[in-house]
Design a protein around this motif. Structure first.
Motif, mmCIF file in Angstrom:
data_model
loop_
_atom_site.group_PDB
_atom_site.id
_atom_site.type_symbol
_atom_site.label_atom_id
_atom_site.label_comp_id
_atom_site.label_asym_id
_atom_site.label_seq_id
_atom_site.Cartn_x
_atom_site.Cartn_y
_atom_site.Cartn_z
ATOM 1 N N TRP A 140 -5.615 12.204 -2.832
ATOM 2 C CA TRP A 140 -4.271 11.646 -2.631
ATOM 3 C C TRP A 140 -3.298 12.775 -2.326
ATOM 4 O O TRP A 140 -3.310 13.813 -2.997
ATOM 5 C CB TRP A 140 -3.794 10.928 -3.890
ATOM 6 N N ARG B 222 -1.827 11.306 7.285
ATOM 7 C CA ARG B 222 -2.771 10.203 7.088
ATOM 8 C C ARG B 222 -3.900 10.211 8.119
ATOM 9 O O ARG B 222 -4.924 9.554 7.918
ATOM 10 C CB ARG B 222 -2.053 8.859 7.118
ATOM 11 N N LYS C 287 -4.810 8.428 1.998
ATOM 12 C CA LYS C 287 -4.096 8.016 0.788
ATOM 13 C C LYS C 287 -2.899 8.934 0.559
ATOM 14 O O LYS C 287 -3.050 10.097 0.181
ATOM 15 C CB LYS C 287 -5.025 8.045 -0.424
ATOM 16 N N ALA D 192 -1.187 8.221 -8.502
ATOM 17 C CA ALA D 192 -2.439 8.490 -7.792
ATOM 18 C C ALA D 192 -3.629 8.499 -8.729
ATOM 19 O O ALA D 192 -4.734 8.079 -8.351
ATOM 20 C CB ALA D 192 -2.334 9.823 -7.048
ATOM 21 N N ASP E 65 -6.090 5.548 -9.389
ATOM 22 C CA ASP E 65 -7.210 5.259 -8.487
ATOM 23 C C ASP E 65 -8.476 5.879 -9.080
ATOM 24 O O ASP E 65 -8.604 7.102 -9.127
ATOM 25 C CB ASP E 65 -6.917 5.852 -7.109
ATOM 26 N N ALA F 218 -10.335 8.621 -7.073
ATOM 27 C CA ALA F 218 -9.630 9.846 -6.683
ATOM 28 C C ALA F 218 -10.113 11.025 -7.505
ATOM 29 O O ALA F 218 -10.132 10.977 -8.726
ATOM 30 C CB ALA F 218 -8.127 9.662 -6.866
ATOM 31 N N PHE G 289 -5.869 15.881 -5.797
ATOM 32 C CA PHE G 289 -4.470 15.522 -5.599
ATOM 33 C C PHE G 289 -3.744 16.724 -5.003
ATOM 34 O O PHE G 289 -3.863 17.838 -5.523
ATOM 35 C CB PHE G 289 -3.843 15.118 -6.937
#
Length: 236
Positions: A20, A40, A45, A88, A91, A94, A97
């Motif tokens: 993310w 993106r 994400k 984030a 998720d 994930a 980050f």
């Protein structure tokens, strides 16, 4: 030594889909759509944390495909990062980050290199440094102020970074969960460095290109911004 945490995601899942981007957002309507669209294309994400913008930032970020979480009032960049990381981390797929600026100063390619470092090495956090290669042009005065900040951080935290106030960082889930961000405004960068040392996180730096434009400079990216960081720390 702590091993990477298995989150139930198959190893064939591309690292880009397990990442993310966390983007603090405050009055960046002229550029945020292009920044998010470009990001993106690599990292699907993206969560933007709107920090009380008074312009069309929310509409522009949403149009680019970002998830937008909103603060009703302006709380500061540190608060936005904490809100974005918390969102984030909901998720379960994930693993990584990335803190990423909304004004176009950071490069997606640099972020991808940093995430791949986390994915292939026993690291918790990778911090970008504009001083590890020659791509970033920094004025002599700003360079002096930033170097003074580096000395201050090394003495106060024991973490020997070459660029203590670079906003481009990649964190694994352990680092994102462990680092406490209580400084809402610009001093959060120093707080993150302190948290790296306090929690004995495994860290590395990666060379990044910070792109200074007329637009980013108009948003306050001047030498005085570095002075304000130190002021925030001493006034804590």
């Amino acid at each position: 030594m702590r091993e990477p945490i298995n989150r139930g995601v198959t190893i064939s899942t591309p690292v880009e889909q397990r990442t993310w981007l966390v983007v603090p957002l405050f009055n960046e309507a002229p550029v945020v759509r292009a920044v998010v669209e470009q990001a993106r294309a690599t990292f699907p994400k993206v969560v933007c944390v709107d920090d009380g913008s008074s312009d069309a930032s929310v509409a522009e970020a949403t149009a680019a495909g970002a998830i937008v979480v909103r603060h009703p009032i302006n709380l500061g960049q540190g608060a936005s990062l904490r809100t974005g990381l918390d969102y984030a981390m909901r998720d379960p797929g994930a693993d990584y980050f990335v803190t990423f600026d909304a004004d176009g100063q950071h490069l997606v390619d640099d972020a991808l290199v940093m995430v791949k470092m986390l994915d292939s090495q026993p690291l918790d956090i990778v911090v970008g440094s504009r001083f590890l290669d020659g791509r970033t042009s920094v004025s002599p005065l700003k360079r002096v102020v930033l170097k003074l900040g580096i000395v201050f951080e090394r003495l106060s935290t024991g973490v020997r970074l070459t660029d203590a106030h670079n906003g481009l960082r990649a964190l694994n889930r352990h680092a994102a969960e462990t680092i406490a961000i209580t400084q809402n405004r610009m001093a959060h960068a120093s707080e993150i460095v302190s948290e790296i040392g306090r929690n004995d996180l495994r860290w590395a730096e990666a060379p990044v290109h910070v792109v200074y434009t007329d637009y980013s400079r108009s948003k306050g990216q001047s030498v005085w911004n570095s002075v304000n960081i130190l002021s925030d720390l001493f006034l804590k």
